[in-house]
Motif scaffolding. Structure first.
Motif, PDB file in Angstrom:
ATOM      1  N   PRO A   3     -31.026  59.241  40.511  1.00 65.65           N
ATOM      2  CA  PRO A   3     -31.395  59.589  41.890  1.00 65.65           C
ATOM      3  C   PRO A   3     -31.126  61.031  42.289  1.00 65.65           C
ATOM      4  O   PRO A   3     -31.740  61.538  43.227  1.00 65.65           O
ATOM      5  N   LEU A   4     -30.210  61.717  41.583  1.00 68.57           N
ATOM      6  CA  LEU A   4     -29.824  63.076  41.969  1.00 68.57           C
ATOM      7  C   LEU A   4     -29.856  63.999  40.747  1.00 68.57           C
ATOM      8  O   LEU A   4     -29.728  63.530  39.610  1.00 68.57           O
ATOM      9  N   PRO A   5     -29.957  65.300  40.987  1.00 68.28           N
ATOM     10  CA  PRO A   5     -29.750  66.222  39.870  1.00 68.28           C
ATOM     11  C   PRO A   5     -28.314  66.066  39.354  1.00 68.28           C
ATOM     12  O   PRO A   5     -27.398  65.798  40.137  1.00 68.28           O
ATOM     13  N   VAL A   6     -28.121  66.234  38.069  1.00 63.08           N
ATOM     14  CA  VAL A   6     -26.783  66.117  37.480  1.00 63.08           C
ATOM     15  C   VAL A   6     -26.002  67.394  37.798  1.00 63.08           C
ATOM     16  O   VAL A   6     -26.426  68.491  37.446  1.00 63.08           O
ATOM     17  N   THR A   7     -24.858  67.226  38.479  1.00 67.68           N
ATOM     18  CA  THR A   7     -24.022  68.381  38.833  1.00 67.68           C
ATOM     19  C   THR A   7     -22.904  68.594  37.819  1.00 67.68           C
ATOM     20  O   THR A   7     -22.523  69.727  37.564  1.00 67.68           O
ATOM     21  N   THR A   8     -22.380  67.498  37.279  1.00 64.53           N
ATOM     22  CA  THR A   8     -21.268  67.580  36.340  1.00 64.53           C
ATOM     23  C   THR A   8     -21.457  66.512  35.272  1.00 64.53           C
ATOM     24  O   THR A   8     -21.757  65.359  35.597  1.00 64.53           O
ATOM     25  N   ILE A   9     -21.285  66.912  34.003  1.00 67.80           N
ATOM     26  CA  ILE A   9     -21.390  65.985  32.881  1.00 67.80           C
ATOM     27  C   ILE A   9     -20.581  66.575  31.726  1.00 67.80           C
ATOM     28  O   ILE A   9     -20.494  67.798  31.590  1.00 67.80           O
ATOM     29  N   SER A  10     -20.009  65.734  30.904  1.00 67.22           N
ATOM     30  CA  SER A  10     -19.226  66.243  29.773  1.00 67.22           C
ATOM     31  C   SER A  10     -20.145  66.754  28.669  1.00 67.22           C
ATOM     32  O   SER A  10     -21.302  66.335  28.557  1.00 67.22           O
ATOM     33  N   ASN A  11     -19.625  67.661  27.848  1.00 64.44           N
ATOM     34  CA  ASN A  11     -20.377  68.146  26.686  1.00 64.44           C
ATOM     35  C   ASN A  11     -20.742  66.994  25.765  1.00 64.44           C
ATOM     36  O   ASN A  11     -21.844  66.947  25.222  1.00 64.44           O
ATOM     37  N   LYS A  12     -19.808  66.077  25.591  1.00 56.46           N
ATOM     38  CA  LYS A  12     -20.053  64.919  24.723  1.00 56.46           C
ATOM     39  C   LYS A  12     -21.267  64.127  25.210  1.00 56.46           C
ATOM     40  O   LYS A  12     -22.127  63.744  24.414  1.00 56.46           O
ATOM     41  N   ASP A  13     -21.358  63.906  26.516  1.00 57.27           N
ATOM     42  CA  ASP A  13     -22.451  63.099  27.063  1.00 57.27           C
ATOM     43  C   ASP A  13     -23.796  63.824  27.037  1.00 57.27           C
ATOM     44  O   ASP A  13     -24.840  63.180  27.016  1.00 57.27           O
ATOM     45  N   THR A  14     -23.792  65.145  27.026  1.00 56.45           N
ATOM     46  CA  THR A  14     -25.062  65.874  26.933  1.00 56.45           C
ATOM     47  C   THR A  14     -25.553  65.970  25.489  1.00 56.45           C
ATOM     48  O   THR A  14     -26.715  66.314  25.265  1.00 56.45           O
ATOM     49  N   ASN A  15     -24.688  65.654  24.536  1.00 56.36           N
ATOM     50  CA  ASN A  15     -25.048  65.858  23.135  1.00 56.36           C
ATOM     51  C   ASN A  15     -25.191  64.585  22.309  1.00 56.36           C
ATOM     52  O   ASN A  15     -25.262  64.667  21.076  1.00 56.36           O
ATOM     53  N   TRP A  16     -25.238  63.412  22.941  1.00 56.54           N
ATOM     54  CA  TRP A  16     -25.514  62.203  22.167  1.00 56.54           C
ATOM     55  C   TRP A  16     -26.899  62.349  21.542  1.00 56.54           C
ATOM     56  O   TRP A  16     -27.784  62.962  22.147  1.00 56.54           O
ATOM     57  N   PRO A  17     -27.133  61.792  20.358  1.00 64.78           N
ATOM     58  CA  PRO A  17     -28.466  61.922  19.754  1.00 64.78           C
ATOM     59  C   PRO A  17     -29.521  61.160  20.558  1.00 64.78           C
ATOM     60  O   PRO A  17     -29.215  60.156  21.207  1.00 64.78           O
ATOM     61  N   LEU A  18     -30.741  61.669  20.507  1.00 66.50           N
ATOM     62  CA  LEU A  18     -31.857  60.964  21.121  1.00 66.50           C
ATOM     63  C   LEU A  18     -32.135  59.690  20.328  1.00 66.50           C
ATOM     64  O   LEU A  18     -31.855  59.621  19.121  1.00 66.50           O
ATOM     65  N   LEU A  19     -32.695  58.692  20.982  1.00 61.43           N
ATOM     66  CA  LEU A  19     -33.034  57.442  20.294  1.00 61.43           C
ATOM     67  C   LEU A  19     -33.984  57.684  19.123  1.00 61.43           C
ATOM     68  O   LEU A  19     -33.876  57.040  18.086  1.00 61.43           O
ATOM     69  N   SER A  20     -34.878  58.643  19.258  1.00 55.85           N
ATOM     70  CA  SER A  20     -35.816  58.945  18.175  1.00 55.85           C
ATOM     71  C   SER A  20     -35.107  59.511  16.943  1.00 55.85           C
ATOM     72  O   SER A  20     -35.655  59.497  15.848  1.00 55.85           O
ATOM     73  N   ASP A  21     -33.862  59.965  17.112  1.00 52.49           N
ATOM     74  CA  ASP A  21     -33.080  60.518  15.995  1.00 52.49           C
ATOM     75  C   ASP A  21     -32.055  59.536  15.446  1.00 52.49           C
ATOM     76  O   ASP A  21     -31.276  59.889  14.559  1.00 52.49           O
ATOM     77  N   GLN A  22     -32.009  58.309  16.000  1.00 57.89           N
ATOM     78  CA  GLN A  22     -31.027  57.317  15.546  1.00 57.89           C
ATOM     79  C   GLN A  22     -31.461  56.776  14.187  1.00 57.89           C
ATOM     80  O   GLN A  22     -32.635  56.437  14.003  1.00 57.89           O
ATOM     81  N   PRO A  23     -30.545  56.633  13.238  1.00 59.56           N
ATOM     82  CA  PRO A  23     -30.896  56.191  11.886  1.00 59.56           C
ATOM     83  C   PRO A  23     -31.281  54.728  11.768  1.00 59.56           C
ATOM     84  O   PRO A  23     -32.086  54.364  10.927  1.00 59.56           O
ATOM     85  N   VAL A  24     -30.693  53.860  12.591  1.00 55.17           N
ATOM     86  CA  VAL A  24     -30.979  52.415  12.514  1.00 55.17           C
ATOM     87  C   VAL A  24     -30.994  51.844  13.917  1.00 55.17           C
ATOM     88  O   VAL A  24     -30.623  52.503  14.878  1.00 55.17           O
ATOM     89  N   SER A  25     -31.362  50.592  14.028  1.00 57.17           N
ATOM     90  CA  SER A  25     -31.384  49.903  15.320  1.00 57.17           C
ATOM     91  C   SER A  25     -30.002  49.919  15.936  1.00 57.17           C
ATOM     92  O   SER A  25     -29.000  49.636  15.284  1.00 57.17           O
ATOM     93  N   LEU A  26     -29.927  50.240  17.222  1.00 56.21           N
ATOM     94  CA  LEU A  26     -28.652  50.255  17.921  1.00 56.21           C
ATOM     95  C   LEU A  26     -28.055  48.854  18.042  1.00 56.21           C
ATOM     96  O   LEU A  26     -26.861  48.707  18.209  1.00 56.21           O
ATOM     97  N   GLY A  27     -28.897  47.844  17.975  1.00 54.95           N
ATOM     98  CA  GLY A  27     -28.416  46.481  18.130  1.00 54.95           C
ATOM     99  C   GLY A  27     -27.692  45.963  16.895  1.00 54.95           C
ATOM    100  O   GLY A  27     -27.116  44.891  16.912  1.00 54.95           O
ATOM    101  N   THR A  28     -27.682  46.724  15.817  1.00 55.17           N
ATOM    102  CA  THR A  28     -26.921  46.319  14.622  1.00 55.17           C
ATOM    103  C   THR A  28     -25.657  47.152  14.612  1.00 55.17           C
ATOM    104  O   THR A  28     -24.813  46.979  15.458  1.00 55.17           O
ATOM    105  N   SER A  29     -25.520  48.055  13.702  1.00 54.80           N
ATOM    106  CA  SER A  29     -24.358  48.944  13.733  1.00 54.80           C
ATOM    107  C   SER A  29     -24.771  50.310  13.229  1.00 54.80           C
ATOM    108  O   SER A  29     -25.585  50.427  12.315  1.00 54.80           O
ATOM    109  N   LEU A  30     -24.239  51.321  13.861  1.00 56.00           N
ATOM    110  CA  LEU A  30     -24.567  52.694  13.471  1.00 56.00           C
ATOM    111  C   LEU A  30     -23.549  53.237  12.506  1.00 56.00           C
ATOM    112  O   LEU A  30     -22.418  52.914  12.544  1.00 56.00           O
TER     113      LEU A  30
END
Length: 185
Positions: free
Chosen positions: A158-185
Motif C-alpha cells: 500500500p505504501l512506498p517502502v521507507t525502511t527495509i533491511s539489506n537482507k530483505d532486499t537481496n533475497w533471490p527472485l523466484l525465477s532464480d530459485q533452484p527448486v520448488s520452494l514447497g520442498t527444500s532449498l
C-alpha cells in the motif's frame, strides 16, 4: 475466539470474542483446545516482538524450511500493518498465491499463518508494534525469504517502502530459485 476462513485453506483471520462490562473487556488471544479442534498447530516455542519506527517499513517475507517449518500467530499491538503471507505448500492449489490483511491495534485481529507460508508486513503508521507466537525456534540455517517486490508474486504493497533491511532486499527472485520452494532449498 472467532476463526474466519480466508481464500487460502488453513489460513484464518481471528477476531477476539470480547466479554465486556463497565471495566472494559476481556478476550482470549490463544486457546490450545480451539486450535487443536481446527487441526492447527497449538505449540508455542517462542514469542517475538517487532517494533518499527517509521510508516512504510517492510519486514519479510520470511519462512523456515523443513525440518523446522513454523506456524505463526501474528497480532498488531500498536499502530497498523498490512500483513502478507505467501503459500509455499507444494501441490497446493494456491501455491505462490498471497493473502493480505490489515491488522491494527484497534481491530485487534490475529492472523494464523500455517507452516510453509512466507510472512511479511509493511507498517501503515509510525511506531508500530507486532507480536508473534511461533511454533518453532528460529534456526538461521533453515531461514529463507522471498523478495518483497518479486514480479512473480506481484504483491500490491500500500505504501512506498521507507525502511527495509539489506537482507530483505537481496533475497533471490523466484525465477532464480533452484527448486520448488514447497520442498527444500
Amino acid at each position: 475466539m472467532i476463526f474466519n476462513d480466508t481464500s487460502i485453506q488453513g489460513v484464518y483471520v481471528i477476531d477476539l470474542e470480547q466479554l465486556q462490562d463497565d471495566r472494559g473487556f476481556f478476550a482470549r488471544t490463544f486457546c490450545k483446545q480451539e486450535f487443536e479442534e481446527r487441526g492447527l498447530q497449538p505449540v508455542v516455542a517462542q514469542c517475538s516482538l517487532s517494533f518499527n519506527y517509521k510508516k512504510g517499513t517492510l519486514r519479510g517475507i520470511h519462512f523456515q524450511i523443513p525440518p523446522v517449518t513454523e506456524a505463526k500467530l501474528v497480532r498488531c499491538t500498536q499502530g497498523a500493518i498490512y500483513d502478507v503471507i505467501v503459500d509455499l505448500r507444494a501441490g497446493s492449489p494456491t501455491y505462490l498465491s498471497y493473502l493480505a490483511t490489515e491488522l491494527t491495534a484497534e481491530n485487534r485481529k490475529l492472523l494464523y499463518v500455517p507452516e510453509m507460508f512466507a510472512h511479511g508486513f509493511q507498517t501503515l503508521t509510525d511506531n508500530t508494534e507486532v507480536a508473534y507466537q511461533i511454533t518453532e525456534f528460529y534456526t538461521p540455517g533453515y531461514a529463507r525469504g522471498l523478495r518483497y517486490n518479486d514480479p512473480k508474486l506481484a504483491i500490491d504493497w500500500p505504501l512506498p517502502v521507507t525502511t527495509i533491511s539489506n537482507k530483505d532486499t537481496n533475497w533471490p527472485l523466484l525465477s532464480d530459485q533452484p527448486v520448488s520452494l514447497g520442498t527444500s532449498l
